[in-house]
Motif scaffolding. Structure first.
Motif, PDB file in Angstrom:
ATOM      1  N   LEU B  47      34.854  50.335  37.553  1.00  0.00           N
ATOM      2  CA  LEU B  47      34.133  49.925  38.759  1.00  0.00           C
ATOM      3  C   LEU B  47      33.435  48.579  38.576  1.00  0.00           C
ATOM      4  O   LEU B  47      32.554  48.235  39.355  1.00  0.00           O
ATOM      5  CB  LEU B  47      33.090  50.985  39.125  1.00  0.00           C
ATOM      6  CG  LEU B  47      33.644  52.247  39.780  1.00  0.00           C
ATOM      7  CD1 LEU B  47      32.602  53.352  39.775  1.00  0.00           C
ATOM      8  CD2 LEU B  47      34.059  51.967  41.200  1.00  0.00           C
ATOM      9  N   GLY B 115      36.200  48.713  47.281  1.00  0.00           N
ATOM     10  CA  GLY B 115      34.878  48.223  47.626  1.00  0.00           C
ATOM     11  C   GLY B 115      34.858  46.708  47.639  1.00  0.00           C
ATOM     12  O   GLY B 115      35.873  46.048  47.739  1.00  0.00           O
ATOM     13  N   GLY B 116      33.617  46.171  47.526  1.00  0.00           N
ATOM     14  CA  GLY B 116      33.461  44.727  47.507  1.00  0.00           C
ATOM     15  C   GLY B 116      33.816  44.148  46.145  1.00  0.00           C
ATOM     16  O   GLY B 116      34.379  44.821  45.285  1.00  0.00           O
ATOM     17  N   SER B 117      33.450  42.905  45.951  1.00  0.00           N
ATOM     18  CA  SER B 117      33.793  42.220  44.702  1.00  0.00           C
ATOM     19  C   SER B 117      32.577  42.139  43.792  1.00  0.00           C
ATOM     20  O   SER B 117      32.387  41.169  43.071  1.00  0.00           O
ATOM     21  CB  SER B 117      34.306  40.817  45.019  1.00  0.00           C
ATOM     22  OG  SER B 117      33.314  40.126  45.744  1.00  0.00           O
ATOM     23  N   LEU B 118      31.749  43.196  43.819  1.00  0.00           N
ATOM     24  CA  LEU B 118      30.506  43.186  43.052  1.00  0.00           C
ATOM     25  C   LEU B 118      30.808  43.284  41.564  1.00  0.00           C
ATOM     26  O   LEU B 118      31.576  44.136  41.131  1.00  0.00           O
ATOM     27  CB  LEU B 118      29.631  44.360  43.487  1.00  0.00           C
ATOM     28  CG  LEU B 118      28.271  44.457  42.822  1.00  0.00           C
ATOM     29  CD1 LEU B 118      27.371  43.386  43.351  1.00  0.00           C
ATOM     30  CD2 LEU B 118      27.678  45.801  43.063  1.00  0.00           C
ATOM     31  N   GLN B 119      30.193  42.416  40.768  1.00  0.00           N
ATOM     32  CA  GLN B 119      30.321  42.478  39.315  1.00  0.00           C
ATOM     33  C   GLN B 119      28.970  42.854  38.745  1.00  0.00           C
ATOM     34  O   GLN B 119      28.005  42.126  38.918  1.00  0.00           O
ATOM     35  CB  GLN B 119      30.759  41.122  38.747  1.00  0.00           C
ATOM     36  CG  GLN B 119      32.129  40.674  39.184  1.00  0.00           C
ATOM     37  CD  GLN B 119      33.237  41.422  38.475  1.00  0.00           C
ATOM     38  OE1 GLN B 119      33.122  41.759  37.296  1.00  0.00           O
ATOM     39  NE2 GLN B 119      34.327  41.698  39.177  1.00  0.00           N
TER      40      GLN B 119
END
Lengths: 99, 163
Positions: B47, B115-119
């Motif tokens: 994730l 989902g989004g491109s959250l790192q």
């Protein structure tokens, strides 16, 4: 990988942990099952963090880890102290307060 | 390839979770839990929560599990409890599987594919931790402090002639 799979895995892990808490008699195993449940919730936290593109969920997981570490220290100390007095960590043996 | 790896990790997570519940010796349960925590760290990595994956391995598998295994060996615990009946486990498993089977399509419908491109790297989490959640962060340090003192007080051997 679709995010729904993570939620399903989280649900399965939480159920396994809950069943362990209800079935097992050994306090340390019950404690470990609680850790499994905490981890399942952590997984859903991270999944929702990814879903909403918001870091707050992961900060929440960080705090859950902090509380779990504190809980582990105090819980295991309680177990050692109980074992000293009744020489057992089974939940059925510590029934002094039972009517 | 990633998908295959995901399913292998998920199967390992469920298998080791079941191992914690089913194995009779507490030490085997603890070792099974270590494997479970590693698979959960892998899930965090899937994730893109890299910081949490690392923390999971260092804090859970490194610190907490060492403490648990240390206590199990200190008390030299052995599996003395009876195994619950296979019949009850079968009923519980069937009920859980049935519920999940009914739930799964709804969950699949509700959630988007990705989902989004959250790192979740150290910088992003640290920034949030030290600005929006600074009060909780300080409270957490206080909690750990209290836990250390509490653990020492609880586990200390009380002298016989003390009041």
């Amino acid at each position: 990988m679709p995010l729904s799979n993570y939620i399903l895995l989280s649900a399965v892990m939480f159920s396994i942990g809950a069943v362990g808490v209800m079935l097992r008699r050994n306090t340390i195993v019950v404690f470990m099952c609680i850790e499994i449940m905490l981890n399942a919730v952590n997984l859903s936290f991270v999944t929702f963090s990814k879903l909403h593109n918001d870091i707050s969920g992961q900060v929440g997981v960080f705090f859950v880890m902090v509380v779990a570490a504190a809980e582990a220290a105090v819980g295991l100390a309680i177990m050692i102290s109980v074992f000293r007095s009744i020489l057992s960590v089974e939940t059925t043996d510590s029934s002094e307060l039972k009517l | 390839m990633t998908e295959l790896l995901w399913y292998i990790t998920a199967a390992l997570a469920i298998g080791s979770g079941l191992g914690v519940v089913m194995l009779r010796m507490p030490l085997y349960s603890a070792l099974s839990l270590v494997l479970h925590l590693f698979t959960m760290a892998a899930m965090f990595a899937f994730l893109d929560a890299h910081f949490l994956a690392t923390t999971q391995i260092i804090v859970y598998a490194g610190a907490i599990m060492v403490l648990v295994i240390f206590v199990i060996m200190l008390l030299s615990l052995e599996g003395t409890e009876k195994r619950p009946s296979i019949f009850l486990i079968g009923i519980a498993g069937a009920a859980a599987f049935g519920l999940l089977y009914m739930m799964a399509p709804a969950i699949r419908r509700t959630f988007p594919m990705t989902g989004g491109s959250l790192q979740g790297d150290v910088g992003t989490i640290g920034k949030s931790l030290y600005t929006d959640y600074i009060f909780s962060f300080e409270i957490a340090s206080l909690l750990i402090m209290v836990a250390i003192v509490g653990a020492v007080v609880l586990a200390k051997r009380i002298k016989k002639n003390a009041t």
